[in-house]
Write a protein that holds these residues in place. Sequence first.
Motif, PDB file in Angstrom:
ATOM      1  N   SER A 167      49.431  39.138  34.998  1.00 30.19           N
ATOM      2  CA  SER A 167      49.814  37.724  35.038  1.00 30.19           C
ATOM      3  C   SER A 167      51.079  37.411  34.252  1.00 30.19           C
ATOM      4  O   SER A 167      51.692  36.374  34.446  1.00 30.19           O
ATOM      5  N   GLU A 192      47.998  44.528  32.859  1.00 29.66           N
ATOM      6  CA  GLU A 192      46.741  43.829  32.649  1.00 29.66           C
ATOM      7  C   GLU A 192      45.736  44.346  33.668  1.00 29.66           C
ATOM      8  O   GLU A 192      46.105  44.615  34.818  1.00 29.66           O
ATOM      9  N   ASP A 214      52.114  31.165  32.914  1.00 27.24           N
ATOM     10  CA  ASP A 214      52.119  32.326  32.043  1.00 27.24           C
ATOM     11  C   ASP A 214      53.540  32.542  31.600  1.00 27.24           C
ATOM     12  O   ASP A 214      54.481  32.159  32.333  1.00 27.24           O
TER      13      ASP A 214
HETATM   14  C1  BGC Z   1      44.902  36.533  31.914  1.00 29.56           C
HETATM   15  C2  BGC Z   1      45.541  35.471  31.043  1.00 29.56           C
HETATM   16  C3  BGC Z   1      46.389  34.564  31.883  1.00 29.56           C
HETATM   17  C4  BGC Z   1      45.535  33.960  32.968  1.00 29.56           C
HETATM   18  C5  BGC Z   1      46.270  32.960  33.839  1.00 29.56           C
HETATM   19  C6  BGC Z   1      44.260  35.971  33.165  1.00 29.56           C
HETATM   20  O1  BGC Z   1      44.042  36.988  34.085  1.00 29.56           O
HETATM   21  O2  BGC Z   1      43.957  37.253  31.165  1.00 29.56           O
HETATM   22  O3  BGC Z   1      46.288  36.067  30.025  1.00 29.56           O
HETATM   23  O4  BGC Z   1      47.008  33.602  31.075  1.00 29.56           O
HETATM   24  O5  BGC Z   1      45.050  34.994  33.778  1.00 29.56           O
HETATM   25  O6  BGC Z   1      47.117  33.573  34.718  1.00 29.56           O
END
Ligand code: BGC
Length: 731
Positions: A395, A474, A88
């Motif tokens: 993340s 998130e 990420d």
């Molecule tokens: C997120 C993504 C992230 C992925 C990998 C997910 O929870 O929505 O944006 O790239 O995890 O870590």
Amino acid sequence: MKLRSAAFGLACAAIAVSSSAASMEAAPWAKAVATEQKMKPAERATLTLGIMAVPYGAVVNLPAGALYGAGFIPGIPRLGVPALTETDASLGVAYASGFRKDGGATPLPSGVALGATWDPDLVRRGGAMIGGEARAKGFNVMLAGGVNLMRDPRNGRTFEYIGEDPLHSGILAGALITGVQSNHIISTIKHFALNGQETGRHFLNSRISDAAARESDLLAFQIAIENGQPGAVMCGYNKVNGAQACGNEYLLNKVLKTDWRYKGFVMSDWGAVNAIDFALKGLDQQSGVQLDPKPFFGADLQSLAATDPLYRARLADMNRRILYAIYANRLDAFPVKPGGLIDKAANARVAEQVARESIVLLRNHDGVLPLAKSAKRIAVIGGYADTGILSGGGSSQVHLEGGASAVVSHGGLSPFASLLTEQYLRALPPLDAIRAMAPDAQVTFRSGDYIGEAVEQARNADIVIVFANQWQTEGIDLPDLTLPRGQDALIEAVAAANPKTIVVLQTGSAVAMPWLERTAAVIEAWYPGGRGGQAIASVLFGDVNPSGRLPITFPASLNQLPRPKLDGSDSVEPNFLGLGTPGQTLTVDYDIEGSDVGYRWNARKNFTSLFPLGFGLSFTSFEYSDFKTDGVRATFTVRNSGKRAGATVAQVYLTRRPDGKKERLVAFQKVELAAGERRLVTVPIERRVIADWANSKWNVRPGAYAFALGENAEKLGPTQTVRLPTSSWAP
Ligand code: BGC
């Protein structure tokens, strides 16, 4: 004089791509086909399945070649196909819950801060910087390019995304992706599509008409893909019109791969796959398999392909697409290896430059800013201003060397608690940066936990600087736009005690400001990244003339939003995974506003926001004149009519079409001018923004179109009306 063209750059880039597209693309595609044809049956499913590269679920020890990070897909050494090592995200190399011990990374300011620069060239440099760090750490896929439009400021990932307008978001996300991929690594664009809130994200169903989607969220992706050519598209967790985004025939096979002729691959978000037939719907790679019910791709897919010609053909195409992204970005020719050199000082300067250009001056009563460096008594209050710089959770979280300097837990004891922490970057704290700027001043600090103490400090100071924070993450949406933990009351009390109160906001999204009129100045610093403290102090003391402009509307109240109540806010428990119970659905009706997202909705409803899209003050002043347009391009003159150098963002809006009032940003350009300097500017008008989507085409209806030059979405100059003939074209 420096002139940075956004829409114009887009046009040039489009020309360059179309003239050389055929030859540029043919080679990697042909190479992909050749490699795919050499694959043995046992190799065919290798590239279709990835793990989450941390010790979780079935994966306790990482396979050879994997690094702690977001994910890992083994390569095929016999064919020279590299493994895919994924990290990420859009703001830098994420810290992967601390598993990887490699000295941290350089955090860019948040995505919405990138949006506030309105400067594609600078954002491209930011992308090049973070992509360079990813490469040096051994990653060849960066899960960057978050470009979901802000349909609701309470969306917990607003800080990760760019803004609310498809042209603006598309151009800037495209620039970020171009920068990342300039390192010979793959960038994603995500989360495709209409993943507009975190509440119930695994089972929420975004309902929207084809036309509304194409004219808004999908257009942002389309423009970003054209400009940035990302190797991969990450599909979202949510459903769109009833089908999971990662198994959505309409989104993946129709819009992306047929209409837009996208040649790269689609990878799932982590935990977004629940059936093998997602392969037939357009998904090319299952990621983070520990979070899915089972590995649908990989061995199962391979055995199905042995008997079913549909799956066989699809598996060949899946391989070709993944290989195409590898070859187009030359991952095979430039293999990654951990332990590469990173010029941390140079990278920090890039992060600081982005922060300097992203900070938005929202209020400056009686020109209280910039502060005199000779100021005597300054009281700094609140916001952990003595500790570090706020960053967003989830993340995308990036750690500077040494980890965080303060951590506030919001995740309880859940397995993903480390992702749900309010973290302050171990960077120069704003307090120290202020002290460095005003060495002769007496600068005090109080936490703001006790209002009485803060008021006492304010009374004894010449200037008060209150830091106020809104943490986002998130996985969890904001319940409303108030500042948490009593900060609104703190500001109110401090401003009552001392009218020379300056508020510095570190927020992921819009906030309400009930205290606004009582303050002397307000600065929106977003999450300003690894050099945020220096950047904030530079604006406060005038070393930087603020040029950031809001990339999102700050509503006057929640009642101005299409959904005053966030869907699911009363029925869904906030948490990171939030898979829900089997069959659980939460429908969000985006047809309420359709393609009228953000400022467009306010224009339709005649709402006056707290601060509109494009708003931002400067320490100088600008005058606009000679606005002319033929509907294809616009020209105008910008003059710096003040006494110091500065930059502004000229914005051109459509205001009326033959079918009535309609507000749309059609072009923008950041212009930097010395005091007294003037410049004639020409920008192309993005024609998809003035068109309607109907009958599988873009359509411009014949008649009168009015355009205006705007300082922001609510401050528009005189309109120019032109008659446009009918026209239509395929996507
Ligand atoms: C997120 C993504 C992230 C992925 C990998 C997910 O929870 O929505 O944006 O790239 O995890 O870590």
